[in-house]
Design an enzyme around this catalytic site. Sequence first.
Site, PDB file in Angstrom:
ATOM      1  N   THR A  44       0.829  -1.207   0.000  1.00 13.81           N
ATOM      2  CA  THR A  44       0.000   0.000   0.000  1.00 13.81           C
ATOM      3  C   THR A  44       0.862   1.255   0.000  1.00 13.81           C
ATOM      4  O   THR A  44       0.655   2.171  -0.797  1.00 13.81           O
ATOM      5  CB  THR A  44      -0.924   0.014   1.227  1.00 13.81           C
ATOM      6  OG1 THR A  44      -1.722  -1.163   1.229  1.00 13.81           O
ATOM      7  CG2 THR A  44      -1.813   1.232   1.232  1.00 13.81           C
ATOM      8  N   TYR A 107     -13.034  -4.104  -3.335  1.00  9.26           N
ATOM      9  CA  TYR A 107     -14.132  -3.688  -4.194  1.00  9.26           C
ATOM     10  C   TYR A 107     -15.172  -4.775  -4.448  1.00  9.26           C
ATOM     11  O   TYR A 107     -16.364  -4.519  -4.288  1.00  9.26           O
ATOM     12  CB  TYR A 107     -13.633  -3.133  -5.539  1.00  9.26           C
ATOM     13  CG  TYR A 107     -14.769  -2.575  -6.378  1.00  9.26           C
ATOM     14  CD1 TYR A 107     -15.340  -1.350  -6.049  1.00  9.26           C
ATOM     15  CD2 TYR A 107     -15.284  -3.286  -7.447  1.00  9.26           C
ATOM     16  CE1 TYR A 107     -16.410  -0.855  -6.788  1.00  9.26           C
ATOM     17  CE2 TYR A 107     -16.352  -2.798  -8.192  1.00  9.26           C
ATOM     18  CZ  TYR A 107     -16.913  -1.582  -7.865  1.00  9.26           C
ATOM     19  OH  TYR A 107     -17.976  -1.096  -8.582  1.00  9.26           O
ATOM     20  N   TYR A 133      -3.019 -10.173   4.400  1.00  5.46           N
ATOM     21  CA  TYR A 133      -3.053  -8.744   4.758  1.00  5.46           C
ATOM     22  C   TYR A 133      -4.510  -8.322   4.877  1.00  5.46           C
ATOM     23  O   TYR A 133      -5.235  -8.309   3.878  1.00  5.46           O
ATOM     24  CB  TYR A 133      -2.317  -7.948   3.683  1.00  5.46           C
ATOM     25  CG  TYR A 133      -2.264  -6.446   3.839  1.00  5.46           C
ATOM     26  CD1 TYR A 133      -2.614  -5.797   5.023  1.00  5.46           C
ATOM     27  CD2 TYR A 133      -1.837  -5.655   2.773  1.00  5.46           C
ATOM     28  CE1 TYR A 133      -2.546  -4.422   5.148  1.00  5.46           C
ATOM     29  CE2 TYR A 133      -1.763  -4.266   2.884  1.00  5.46           C
ATOM     30  CZ  TYR A 133      -2.133  -3.661   4.073  1.00  5.46           C
ATOM     31  OH  TYR A 133      -2.065  -2.291   4.173  1.00  5.46           O
ATOM     32  N   ARG A 138      -9.426   0.034   4.079  1.00  4.67           N
ATOM     33  CA  ARG A 138      -9.077   0.388   2.704  1.00  4.67           C
ATOM     34  C   ARG A 138      -9.786  -0.495   1.686  1.00  4.67           C
ATOM     35  O   ARG A 138     -10.063  -0.047   0.567  1.00  4.67           O
ATOM     36  CB  ARG A 138      -7.560   0.271   2.489  1.00  4.67           C
ATOM     37  CG  ARG A 138      -6.740   1.258   3.289  1.00  4.67           C
ATOM     38  CD  ARG A 138      -5.286   1.300   2.840  1.00  4.67           C
ATOM     39  NE  ARG A 138      -5.137   2.044   1.613  1.00  4.67           N
ATOM     40  CZ  ARG A 138      -4.467   3.200   1.501  1.00  4.67           C
ATOM     41  NH1 ARG A 138      -3.893   3.742   2.554  1.00  4.67           N
ATOM     42  NH2 ARG A 138      -4.372   3.818   0.343  1.00  4.67           N
ATOM     43  N   LYS A 161      -0.690  -9.784   8.295  1.00  2.62           N
ATOM     44  CA  LYS A 161      -0.556  -8.377   8.670  1.00  2.62           C
ATOM     45  C   LYS A 161      -1.942  -7.899   9.074  1.00  2.62           C
ATOM     46  O   LYS A 161      -2.840  -7.779   8.222  1.00  2.62           O
ATOM     47  CB  LYS A 161      -0.013  -7.551   7.506  1.00  2.62           C
ATOM     48  CG  LYS A 161       0.039  -6.051   7.786  1.00  2.62           C
ATOM     49  CD  LYS A 161       0.506  -5.277   6.565  1.00  2.62           C
ATOM     50  CE  LYS A 161       0.488  -3.772   6.829  1.00  2.62           C
ATOM     51  NZ  LYS A 161       0.920  -2.987   5.642  1.00  2.62           N
ATOM     52  N   ILE A 203       4.696  -4.199  10.505  1.00  4.71           N
ATOM     53  CA  ILE A 203       4.879  -3.773   9.114  1.00  4.71           C
ATOM     54  C   ILE A 203       4.501  -2.297   9.097  1.00  4.71           C
ATOM     55  O   ILE A 203       3.333  -1.941   9.091  1.00  4.71           O
ATOM     56  CB  ILE A 203       4.050  -4.625   8.146  1.00  4.71           C
ATOM     57  CG1 ILE A 203       4.483  -6.106   8.268  1.00  4.71           C
ATOM     58  CG2 ILE A 203       4.235  -4.140   6.713  1.00  4.71           C
ATOM     59  CD1 ILE A 203       3.705  -7.065   7.396  1.00  4.71           C
TER      60      ILE A 203
END
Length: 295
Positions: A44, A107, A133, A138, A161, A203
Site C-alpha cells: 500500500t 471492491y 493482509y 481500505r 498483517k 509492518i
Amino acid sequence: MIEGSLVALVTPMTADNELDWDSLHKVVEWHLEQGTNSIVAVGTSGESATLSMAEHFEVIAKVVDQVNGRVPVIAGTGANSTREAIELTEAAKERGADGCLSVTPYYNKPTQEGLYQHFKTIAGAVAIPQILYNVPGRTGVDMANDTVLRLSEVPNIVGIKDATGDVDRARDLLARVASDFAVYSGDDLTALELILAGGKGNISVTANVLPADVATMCALALAGKADEARAINDRLMPLNKALFLESNPIPVKWAMARMGLIAAGIRLPLTPLAEKFHEPLVAAMKEAGALPANG
C-alpha cells in the site's frame, strides 16, 4: 520467521511521477544501515495500485538485487482478481522475493468462503511463503479470525498483517493459531501492544521516517522490555498519528521529501499533502526526532 520492524517501503517518484531509481537505491541502503529487519516493497505504501505490472516487477527485482540476502524482502502481490494475484506472486518468486504480502480482494466484497478459496488458491499455485493482509478500512472487506485460522493450516501461508488496529481481536487470533504462524501489526498506533501480546513485529509506515527507532522499539518489545519499548513508542506516537492526516502514503512521502530522502512525486488519484497539514506534520516530526527542533 521474520521478527521486528518490516518497513512498508514507499516507492520514490520524481516530480513528474516517474519512478526514481536512484532514490530507491539510497532509501533501501539507509534501511539496511538503520537496522530494519525486512523490506516490504510495492505494498500500500509503495503505491502498488498505480504502478504498471512492468514497474511493479522492476521495483521488486531492484530491491531484491540490492538487498542481496542481507534481510528478507517481501513483495506486495495482492489483487482483487485471483488470477492476477497468482501472476503477481509468480513474478515475485521469479525475481527472488523471500515472501509475498497478499491483501484481501478489494471492491468486489467476497464472502468469508471466497476469501478462504482466494488465498488457498494462490498458495497452491505458487510455492513461496505468503503473508495475508487484512486492512478493512481500505478494502471494504474484513477477514474474520475464523477464516484466518483455516488459512493458517495451508503450509505456505505463514502469517498475517493485521491492520485493523484491534488488539483484542489480535489477542484472540494469537490464542488460537499455531506458534509458527506469525501475526504482525499493520497499524503503528497499536503495534507495540500487539507485539507485547505475542505478535512478531510491525509492518510499519513510520519506519520510513525513523527506521532505527521503530526497529529498536520492536526489538525491545520482542525481548519483553515493555517499559523501554513504551518510552520510544510514546515519543513516536504523535508522528504515528500525523502520518495519517491524509491517506497513506501522502503524509509519509511528504515527510520523507521534507527530510531530503526522496523527491515529492506521488501519483494520481493521490495528491500532495494539503498545505494545512504541513505545520502539524512538521511539529510531529520534530517531536519524534525526525527533524531538528529548531529546523
